[in-house]
Design an enzyme around this catalytic site. Sequence first.
Site, mmCIF file in Angstrom:
data_model
loop_
_atom_site.group_PDB
_atom_site.id
_atom_site.type_symbol
_atom_site.label_atom_id
_atom_site.label_comp_id
_atom_site.label_asym_id
_atom_site.label_seq_id
_atom_site.Cartn_x
_atom_site.Cartn_y
_atom_site.Cartn_z
ATOM 1 N N LYS A 131 0.849 -1.176 0.000
ATOM 2 C CA LYS A 131 0.000 0.000 0.000
ATOM 3 C C LYS A 131 0.880 1.220 0.000
ATOM 4 O O LYS A 131 2.015 1.105 0.479
ATOM 5 C CB LYS A 131 -0.956 0.029 1.199
ATOM 6 C CG LYS A 131 -0.376 -0.320 2.567
ATOM 7 C CD LYS A 131 0.820 0.408 3.097
ATOM 8 C CE LYS A 131 0.749 1.895 3.318
ATOM 9 N NZ LYS A 131 2.062 2.456 3.787
ATOM 10 N N TYR A 215 -3.960 4.226 6.633
ATOM 11 C CA TYR A 215 -4.362 3.257 7.669
ATOM 12 C C TYR A 215 -5.625 3.731 8.383
ATOM 13 O O TYR A 215 -6.513 2.949 8.690
ATOM 14 C CB TYR A 215 -3.252 3.080 8.711
ATOM 15 C CG TYR A 215 -2.056 2.304 8.216
ATOM 16 C CD1 TYR A 215 -2.006 0.922 8.344
ATOM 17 C CD2 TYR A 215 -0.973 2.950 7.626
ATOM 18 C CE1 TYR A 215 -0.913 0.203 7.900
ATOM 19 C CE2 TYR A 215 0.124 2.243 7.178
ATOM 20 C CZ TYR A 215 0.140 0.863 7.317
ATOM 21 O OH TYR A 215 1.227 0.159 6.861
HETATM 22 P P1 NAD Z 1 12.443 1.524 1.743
HETATM 23 O O1 NAD Z 1 13.009 2.834 1.333
HETATM 24 O O2 NAD Z 1 12.932 0.913 3.012
HETATM 25 O O3 NAD Z 1 12.664 0.425 0.596
HETATM 26 C C1 NAD Z 1 12.420 0.731 -0.756
HETATM 27 C C2 NAD Z 1 13.194 -0.225 -1.656
HETATM 28 O O4 NAD Z 1 13.017 0.177 -3.005
HETATM 29 C C3 NAD Z 1 14.700 -0.231 -1.399
HETATM 30 O O5 NAD Z 1 15.178 -1.545 -1.474
HETATM 31 C C4 NAD Z 1 15.272 0.606 -2.549
HETATM 32 O O6 NAD Z 1 16.580 0.218 -2.908
HETATM 33 C C5 NAD Z 1 14.280 0.284 -3.653
HETATM 34 N N1 NAD Z 1 14.228 1.332 -4.675
HETATM 35 C C6 NAD Z 1 14.246 1.116 -5.998
HETATM 36 N N2 NAD Z 1 14.197 2.260 -6.672
HETATM 37 C C7 NAD Z 1 14.178 3.238 -5.760
HETATM 38 C C8 NAD Z 1 14.142 4.662 -5.849
HETATM 39 N N3 NAD Z 1 14.108 5.310 -7.033
HETATM 40 N N4 NAD Z 1 14.118 5.368 -4.689
HETATM 41 C C9 NAD Z 1 14.111 4.746 -3.489
HETATM 42 N N5 NAD Z 1 14.159 3.383 -3.353
HETATM 43 C C10 NAD Z 1 14.189 2.653 -4.486
HETATM 44 O O7 NAD Z 1 10.878 1.714 1.771
HETATM 45 P P2 NAD Z 1 9.797 0.846 2.555
HETATM 46 O O8 NAD Z 1 9.512 1.497 3.861
HETATM 47 O O9 NAD Z 1 10.196 -0.574 2.569
HETATM 48 O O10 NAD Z 1 8.509 1.101 1.642
HETATM 49 C C11 NAD Z 1 8.297 0.374 0.439
HETATM 50 C C12 NAD Z 1 6.802 0.273 0.172
HETATM 51 O O11 NAD Z 1 6.186 -0.425 1.252
HETATM 52 C C13 NAD Z 1 6.081 1.620 0.097
HETATM 53 O O12 NAD Z 1 5.076 1.563 -0.871
HETATM 54 C C14 NAD Z 1 5.444 1.779 1.479
HETATM 55 O O13 NAD Z 1 4.254 2.547 1.454
HETATM 56 C C15 NAD Z 1 5.159 0.350 1.837
HETATM 57 N N6 NAD Z 1 5.198 0.121 3.292
HETATM 58 C C16 NAD Z 1 4.246 -0.653 3.840
HETATM 59 C C17 NAD Z 1 4.252 -0.890 5.193
HETATM 60 C C18 NAD Z 1 3.227 -1.809 5.793
HETATM 61 O O14 NAD Z 1 3.173 -1.920 7.008
HETATM 62 N N7 NAD Z 1 2.421 -2.476 5.000
HETATM 63 C C19 NAD Z 1 5.225 -0.311 6.012
HETATM 64 C C20 NAD Z 1 6.217 0.447 5.407
HETATM 65 C C21 NAD Z 1 6.206 0.657 4.047
#
Ligand code: NAD
Length: 369
Positions: A131, A215
């Site tokens: 999401k 959320y």
């Molecule tokens: P994060 O920054 O920790 O991870 C993002 C990943 O994408 C990294 O591995 C990064 O290398 C990669 N990536 C590829 N291209 C990129 C770019 N141009 N810029 C930045 N990163 C790039 O982020 P996250 O917190 O893991 O979030 C990822 C997704 O998950 C988002 O859509 C977020 O809304 C969602 N999320 C969901 C929950 C949940 O509880 N369901 C919690 C946090 C995040």
Amino acid sequence: MGLSRREFSKLGAMGLAAQMLPSVGVAAQGGERKVGYAVIGLGTIADHFMRGVLASPNSQITGLVSGHRDKAERIAAQYGVPKSSIYSYEDMDKFRDNKAIDAVYVALPNSMHAEYTIRSAKAGKHVLCEKPMSTTVKEAEDMIAACKDAHVQLMIAYRLHYEPLHLKAVKLIKDGALGRVGTINGAFGFDAAPGAWRLNKTLAGGGSVFDVGIYVLNASRYLTGEEPVGFTAVASTIDQDGRFAMVEENVSWTTKFPSGTLATGSSTYGTQMPGYFKVFGPKGWIAMDPAFNYDGMRLRAKFSAGGKGVPDIEIDESNSEKDPAQFTREANHFSECVMTNQRPKSSGEEGLRDMKYIFDIYQAAGVKL
Ligand code: NAD
């Protein structure tokens, strides 16, 4: 495995299942068939998911897609993924021929969800996407259409749709514990670090409603079981240190539901705002605090038991399951849907509805996306 359980039993009847087994890539750990996932994007949430999958009886990690080969090789070794099942963003489409990969988990910044969902669907893989579903309503519609065309399942990773205390709150309300629901209050946010992709509108789609407000918005819908008929909203930015050049700092909104229930939500990237919700009715109240964390949910409630002089019912229950249990439940559900060819509870259509409401909220707040 690449086949639904129904299709598989049909093949069995035709005497073909045994022939198919070695080539369909089903992991046969302990005799159980498992859905194999390729994780796309190896950041924070991917780590939670992969750890959650380790405890899942019907799921396993069988592929990785990353821009960082070293990191991917380290994680692959941890999860027993062969090096040949590590892909880059550019060559990911080759996993079409990898029979050990049945599904993907899209864990990339929001603006990349649509592209990687559509490419995965075209490669014949079922899609579990984080999401918010996308950054525009059109993208969400295209994602649904691509999965439909490819005959693959699409689920949006609303992990709390599978969390026992959230389900209990929904049931209490549905069973009439509060009488009817008058109002709901909720909030979720955090003080974002400068430079985070979440503060970059191009990657995030917009501000905190996309990431954390969702959320509160989504909870107001599953708690009432109704769809909004209108929104009012306001947005503000207090901090002028440059973090909020592209997205707003604070948003508050009020949703009206057809029954007359009003739900007020707030989200932010500029203050500490632990997630909670509180639901009020003529017979009492239900509160979840914390409500949106990875573990430690606490549900409290107090409502009338009915008869005169009968003491109120009081609930104070905590979920003692530890992170990553929510991700195990989420993976279990999607794998079950893949194996039985059923539409997930948190389907693409569910994600699309939130996308429309997020745009309604920003429009009501006068924020141009
Ligand atoms: P994060 O920054 O920790 O991870 C993002 C990943 O994408 C990294 O591995 C990064 O290398 C990669 N990536 C590829 N291209 C990129 C770019 N141009 N810029 C930045 N990163 C790039 O982020 P996250 O917190 O893991 O979030 C990822 C997704 O998950 C988002 O859509 C977020 O809304 C969602 N999320 C969901 C929950 C949940 O509880 N369901 C919690 C946090 C995040």
